[in-house]
Design an enzyme around this catalytic site. Structure first.
Site, PDB file in Angstrom:
ATOM      1  N   GLY A  44      82.425  48.584  55.389  1.00 26.28           N
ATOM      2  CA  GLY A  44      83.753  49.198  55.253  1.00 26.28           C
ATOM      3  C   GLY A  44      84.497  48.592  54.081  1.00 26.28           C
ATOM      4  O   GLY A  44      84.005  47.655  53.432  1.00 26.28           O
TER       5      GLY A  44
ATOM      6  N   ASP B 242      83.834  41.055  59.751  1.00 29.52           N
ATOM      7  CA  ASP B 242      83.747  42.517  59.674  1.00 29.52           C
ATOM      8  C   ASP B 242      85.129  43.131  59.878  1.00 29.52           C
ATOM      9  O   ASP B 242      86.041  42.491  60.426  1.00 29.52           O
ATOM     10  CB  ASP B 242      82.781  43.028  60.771  1.00 29.52           C
ATOM     11  CG  ASP B 242      82.114  44.341  60.403  1.00 29.52           C
ATOM     12  OD1 ASP B 242      82.639  45.054  59.524  1.00 29.52           O
ATOM     13  OD2 ASP B 242      81.075  44.650  61.006  1.00 29.52           O
ATOM     14  N   GLY B 243      85.281  44.362  59.443  1.00 30.12           N
ATOM     15  CA  GLY B 243      86.510  45.111  59.667  1.00 30.12           C
ATOM     16  C   GLY B 243      86.484  45.805  61.023  1.00 30.12           C
ATOM     17  O   GLY B 243      85.543  45.638  61.806  1.00 30.12           O
TER      18      GLY B 243
ATOM     19  N   GLY C 228      82.597  53.814  59.444  1.00 29.43           N
ATOM     20  CA  GLY C 228      81.639  53.994  58.351  1.00 29.43           C
ATOM     21  C   GLY C 228      80.238  54.295  58.871  1.00 29.43           C
ATOM     22  O   GLY C 228      79.270  54.216  58.108  1.00 29.43           O
TER      23      GLY C 228
ATOM     24  N   GLU D 269      76.145  46.645  62.998  1.00 34.01           N
ATOM     25  CA  GLU D 269      77.311  45.745  63.104  1.00 34.01           C
ATOM     26  C   GLU D 269      77.346  45.060  64.468  1.00 34.01           C
ATOM     27  O   GLU D 269      77.651  43.868  64.577  1.00 34.01           O
ATOM     28  CB  GLU D 269      78.608  46.534  62.894  1.00 34.01           C
ATOM     29  CG  GLU D 269      78.801  46.998  61.454  1.00 34.01           C
ATOM     30  CD  GLU D 269      80.015  47.901  61.269  1.00 34.01           C
ATOM     31  OE1 GLU D 269      80.557  47.934  60.164  1.00 34.01           O
ATOM     32  OE2 GLU D 269      80.412  48.587  62.232  1.00 34.01           O
TER      33      GLU D 269
HETATM   34  C1  5RP Z   1      82.110  50.629  59.600  1.00 36.49           C
HETATM   35  C2  5RP Z   1      83.195  49.891  60.302  1.00 36.49           C
HETATM   36  C3  5RP Z   1      84.307  49.359  59.455  1.00 36.49           C
HETATM   37  O1  5RP Z   1      84.375  47.988  59.608  1.00 36.49           O
HETATM   38  C4  5RP Z   1      85.588  50.010  59.903  1.00 36.49           C
HETATM   39  O2  5RP Z   1      85.444  51.432  59.766  1.00 36.49           O
HETATM   40  C5  5RP Z   1      86.801  49.543  59.082  1.00 36.49           C
HETATM   41  O3  5RP Z   1      86.672  49.955  57.750  1.00 36.49           O
HETATM   42  P1  5RP Z   1      87.823  49.724  56.671  1.00 36.49           P
HETATM   43  O4  5RP Z   1      87.902  48.256  56.443  1.00 36.49           O
HETATM   44  O5  5RP Z   1      87.341  50.509  55.482  1.00 36.49           O
HETATM   45  O6  5RP Z   1      89.097  50.304  57.241  1.00 36.49           O
HETATM   46  O7  5RP Z   1      83.212  49.724  61.488  1.00 36.49           O
HETATM   47  O8  5RP Z   1      81.214  51.190  60.511  1.00 36.49           O
END
Ligand code: 5RP
Length: 231
Positions: free
Chosen positions: A24, A80-81, A96, A102
């Site tokens: 992400g 992670d996000g 994503g 993840e």
């Molecule tokens: C991808 C994820 C990302 O961590 C989540 O979508 C957050 O993304 P961003 O930092 O672009 O807002 O789970 O699968």
């Protein structure tokens, strides 16, 4: 907000660590900040375990040494996000379409650190952000029908710049699911959905996040804070 929280996460990294590299836009900023520290020699002997094709490509381009998930027994820290974070640090991820790897990486990590901007903090999960569910391509309609039996409304995630659906790193499809009243019981829903034949994994991350770093703007300047879990 995303940049400052990505930079703050690097303070948790120590020499010699094996790191889970999230996916992400926020995680991508974190990977870029990490690469700067490694390439300037400030951080030594770091190895990354990517959670997606996106993080693998980025890390390779930035010369971060990588390890395969299957070749490591444990990960020291995964960063992670998230798409939504509730007050007890239960998460929705998978915006994503990377939540399968993840979750594997997060489950293997001694510490799972989440980096978000404050727009991701919610009182109840899934009132706004649909829950991503990865399904075998041949099973998508059957899974959609079975999710409707537990009052979830699913839509097949469609690609942009390609006709047809999004295809995940594993070659599967994504159903995005909204429950009428949101998700009140994340653990129960996580288990129910994963028990449906044809489902590979859903984006509920229950009791996995250890700490959340939140970026917000205060008096016109970005700041980072780390809220406590409310049980
Ligand atoms: C991808 C994820 C990302 O961590 C989540 O979508 C957050 O993304 P961003 O930092 O672009 O807002 O789970 O699968």
């Amino acid at each position: 907000m995303k940049q400052i929280v990505a930079d703050a996460a690097i303070n948790y990294v120590q020499d010699g660590m094996i790191l889970g590299l999230g996916s992400g836009s926020t995680a991508a900023l974190m990977i870029k900040s990490l690469a700067k520290e490694i390439n300037s020699g400030k951080l030594k002997d770091i190895k990354g375990v990517p959670t997606s094709f996106q993080s693998e490509v980025l890390a390779l381009e930035l010369n971060i040494p990588l390890l395969d998930l299957a070749s490591v027994n444990k990960i020291d820290l995964a960063i992670d996000g998230a798409d939504e974070v509730d007050p007890s640090f239960q998460l929705i991820k998978g915006g994503g379409a990377c939540h399968v790897r993840e979750k594997l990486v997060a489950s293997k990590a001694d510490k799972f650190l989440i980096v978000v901007d404050e727009t991701k903090l919610v009182k109840n999960l899934n009132k706004v952000f649909p829950l991503p569910v990865e399904v075998l391509p041949s099973a998508w309609k059957q899974v959609k029908d079975m999710i409707s039996e537990i009052d979830g409304v699913s839509s097949l995630r469609m690609a942009t710049k390609k006709a047809g659906p999004v295809v995940t790193d594993q070659g599967n499809l994504i159903l995005d699911v909204l429950f009428k009243d949101g998700i009140i019981d994340p653990k129960g829903i996580e288990i129910k959905i994963n028990n449906i034949p044809g489902v590979l994994e859903n984006g509920l991350f229950v009791d996995l996040a250890d700490e959340v770093l939140v970026g917000k703007i205060e008096k016109d300047a970005p700041v980072v804070y780390s809220p406590s879990k409310i049980n």
